[in-house]
Motif scaffolding. Structure first.
Motif, PDB file in Angstrom:
ATOM      1  N   UNK A  83      46.108  29.170  53.849  1.00  0.00           N
ATOM      2  CA  UNK A  83      45.150  30.126  53.388  1.00  0.00           C
ATOM      3  C   UNK A  83      44.769  29.634  51.794  1.00  0.00           C
ATOM      4  N   UNK A  84      43.253  29.906  51.646  1.00  0.00           N
ATOM      5  CA  UNK A  84      42.604  30.291  50.690  1.00  0.00           C
ATOM      6  C   UNK A  84      41.890  31.036  50.056  1.00  0.00           C
ATOM      7  N   UNK A  85      41.683  30.598  49.117  1.00  0.00           N
ATOM      8  CA  UNK A  85      40.720  31.641  47.711  1.00  0.00           C
ATOM      9  C   UNK A  85      39.856  30.564  47.406  1.00  0.00           C
TER      10      UNK A  85
ATOM     11  N   UNK B 293      38.460  39.476  44.300  1.00  0.00           N
ATOM     12  CA  UNK B 293      39.939  39.682  43.022  1.00  0.00           C
ATOM     13  C   UNK B 293      39.603  39.725  41.791  1.00  0.00           C
ATOM     14  N   UNK B 294      39.533  40.566  40.832  1.00  0.00           N
ATOM     15  CA  UNK B 294      38.956  40.536  39.904  1.00  0.00           C
ATOM     16  C   UNK B 294      39.488  40.730  38.548  1.00  0.00           C
TER      17      UNK B 294
ATOM     18  N   UNK C  19      40.467  44.525  43.477  1.00  0.00           N
ATOM     19  CA  UNK C  19      41.392  44.176  43.314  1.00  0.00           C
ATOM     20  C   UNK C  19      41.136  43.919  42.238  1.00  0.00           C
ATOM     21  N   UNK C  20      42.526  44.472  41.288  1.00  0.00           N
ATOM     22  CA  UNK C  20      42.713  43.907  39.904  1.00  0.00           C
ATOM     23  C   UNK C  20      43.738  42.779  39.391  1.00  0.00           C
ATOM     24  N   UNK C  21      43.259  42.336  38.826  1.00  0.00           N
ATOM     25  CA  UNK C  21      44.817  41.405  38.422  1.00  0.00           C
ATOM     26  C   UNK C  21      45.033  42.256  37.239  1.00  0.00           C
ATOM     27  N   UNK C  22      45.648  42.187  36.825  1.00  0.00           N
ATOM     28  CA  UNK C  22      46.283  42.017  35.493  1.00  0.00           C
ATOM     29  C   UNK C  22      48.342  42.491  35.149  1.00  0.00           C
TER      30      UNK C  22
ATOM     31  N   UNK D  65      37.708  35.355  43.950  1.00  0.00           N
ATOM     32  CA  UNK D  65      38.727  35.626  42.762  1.00  0.00           C
ATOM     33  C   UNK D  65      37.778  35.203  41.718  1.00  0.00           C
ATOM     34  N   UNK D  66      37.467  36.162  40.452  1.00  0.00           N
ATOM     35  CA  UNK D  66      36.704  35.441  39.394  1.00  0.00           C
ATOM     36  C   UNK D  66      37.393  36.472  38.047  1.00  0.00           C
TER      37      UNK D  66
END
Length: 391
Positions: free
Chosen positions: A134-136, A237-238, A255-258, A184-185
């Motif tokens: 799996x890649x992003x 994702x961001x 979704x967000x990352x934190x 993702x960014x």
């Protein structure tokens, strides 16, 4: 009882140096982060935690789902312990780890690796792995202005435009050994730069962030639409702790990352949109008094990563009013502290510090002592305490 008294009482039976995590503060920070995310799940950035028991506790809270790891060996380890849905935030060239991933059907289902070029695809695909990977796609979220003379943001992916992202997505889809799972960014210039700063520099930061938010929202939406024409995406994702509510408001983002906001280190004191509670701290003992106005503690040179400067030093937190000596700063084996409060400290007293960043603190300590109120209720191992050092 003030915070210093409470912390000293809770840890009276411990000999410093040691690190603590105030669980009341962590839970309050987590609840505020979930509120700011407006119903979108927060993927927990493990780099900012580096303690598996705490990762597990946060993932059990409302509003949090999935892990953003920082290396593939870390992701493999986390999945082997029972964690699921792990996105590796940075590309890997670790062939041994990729072989382990592609040879384990369970790991291959739960782990997604990052790519931003055909070179990454060639490296993975060239290993001839038995299970699809799996890649992003990592998309550049940096801000540019004045014909490129101004750039703000981390130097990450070379993929910036919808056509570039679509081309790379098509290259992924064309390879049977790869599965395109997400985008993702990371807008470091917003999520990782405080906007509550004085003077002309603060005004420049706020101007840049406002322009960057508007530009990125449009560009991220266009990139997402272009890639979705080629493949179904499980996630987009961001963001980061400093931009949760702004990133979550974008329709394209799922979704967000934190992670840093859970510990609320020193660098996150400088935001206008939220206020956290310091949760992770470390204590150092006063070991000598070179003069009446100086108190020297043992160790303390726990500098944060990034561009060097005063903002990368730990903050002498309690008692308030302490500062570094300009000639010595935070030293490996000793740190002289100045200020009115230094005159009241005696050999054997302890000084409480906050790290500039979050998870990097755990590279210095094998355990975290968990505090509830004025008591230590548990001791849990950090990654280092479990014998794991991934970077």
């Amino acid at each position: 009882m003030d915070d210093r008294q409470r912390l000293d009482k809770a840890t009276a039976g411990l000999e410093p140096p040691f690190a603590v995590l105030d669980m009341d503060a962590l839970r309050a920070n987590a609840a505020d982060m979930a509120r700011r995310a407006r119903g979108k799940p927060i993927r927990v950035a493990s780099k900012s935690i580096r303690c598996r028991p705490i990762l597990e506790r946060v993932l059990a809270m409302d509003g949090f789902a999935g892990v953003m790891a920082f290396t593939l060996p870390e992701a493999l380890w986390l999945v082997s312990t029972g964690l699921r849905d792990v996105l590796v935030a940075y590309p890997t060239a670790d062939r041994e780890a990729l072989r382990a991933l592609g040879s384990d059907s369970a790991a291959a289902r739960e782990i997604t690796v990052m790519v931003d070029s055909a070179e990454h695809l060639d490296l993975i695909d060239g290993l001839g792995l038995p299970h699809p990977i799996r890649v992003c796609l990592d998309i550049d979220a940096g801000f540019t202005a004045f014909a490129g003379r101004l750039r703000a943001g981390a130097l990450r992916s070379p993929i910036r435009r919808p056509d570039q992202a679509a081309k790379l997505a098509a290259a992924v889809v064309a390879r049977p050994g790869l599965r395109l799972a997400g985008l993702m960014s990371y807008e470091a210039q917003i999520a990782g730069v405080g906007d509550s700063l004085p003077g002309a520099y603060g005004r420049l930061v706020r101007w840049m962030q406002g322009r960057s938010r508007r530009e990125l929202a449009v560009r991220r939406g266009r990139i997402t639409r272009a890639v979705r024409q080629i493949a179904d995406l499980e996630f987009v994702n961001g963001g980061g702790t400093g931009s949760i509510e702004k990133t979550a408001s974008e329709r394209a983002v799922t979704e967000v990352a934190a992670g840093s906001g859970l510990f609320h280190p020193r660098l996150f004191d400088f935001y206008r949109s939220f206020t956290g509670r310091p949760a992770a701290m470390f204590a150092l003992p006063v070991v000598r008094k070179p003069s009446p106005g100086v108190a020297t503690v043992l160790g303390g040179g726990y500098h944060a990563s990034g561009a060097p400067g005063p903002t990368r030093l730990p903050q002498p937190y309690l008692p308030p009013g302490l500062r570094y000596d300009s000639d010595e700063g935070a030293g490996e084996v000793q740190t002289p502290l100045l200020g009115e409060a230094a005159g009241d400290l005696r050999v054997g007293d302890r000084v409480w510090f906050r790290h500039a960043k979050a998870g990097e603190l755990c590279e210095r300590f094998a355990t975290l002592h968990l505090i509830e109120g004025d008591q230590v209720v548990e001791e849990v191992p950090t990654y280092r305490g479990e014998g794991r050092t991934f970077l």
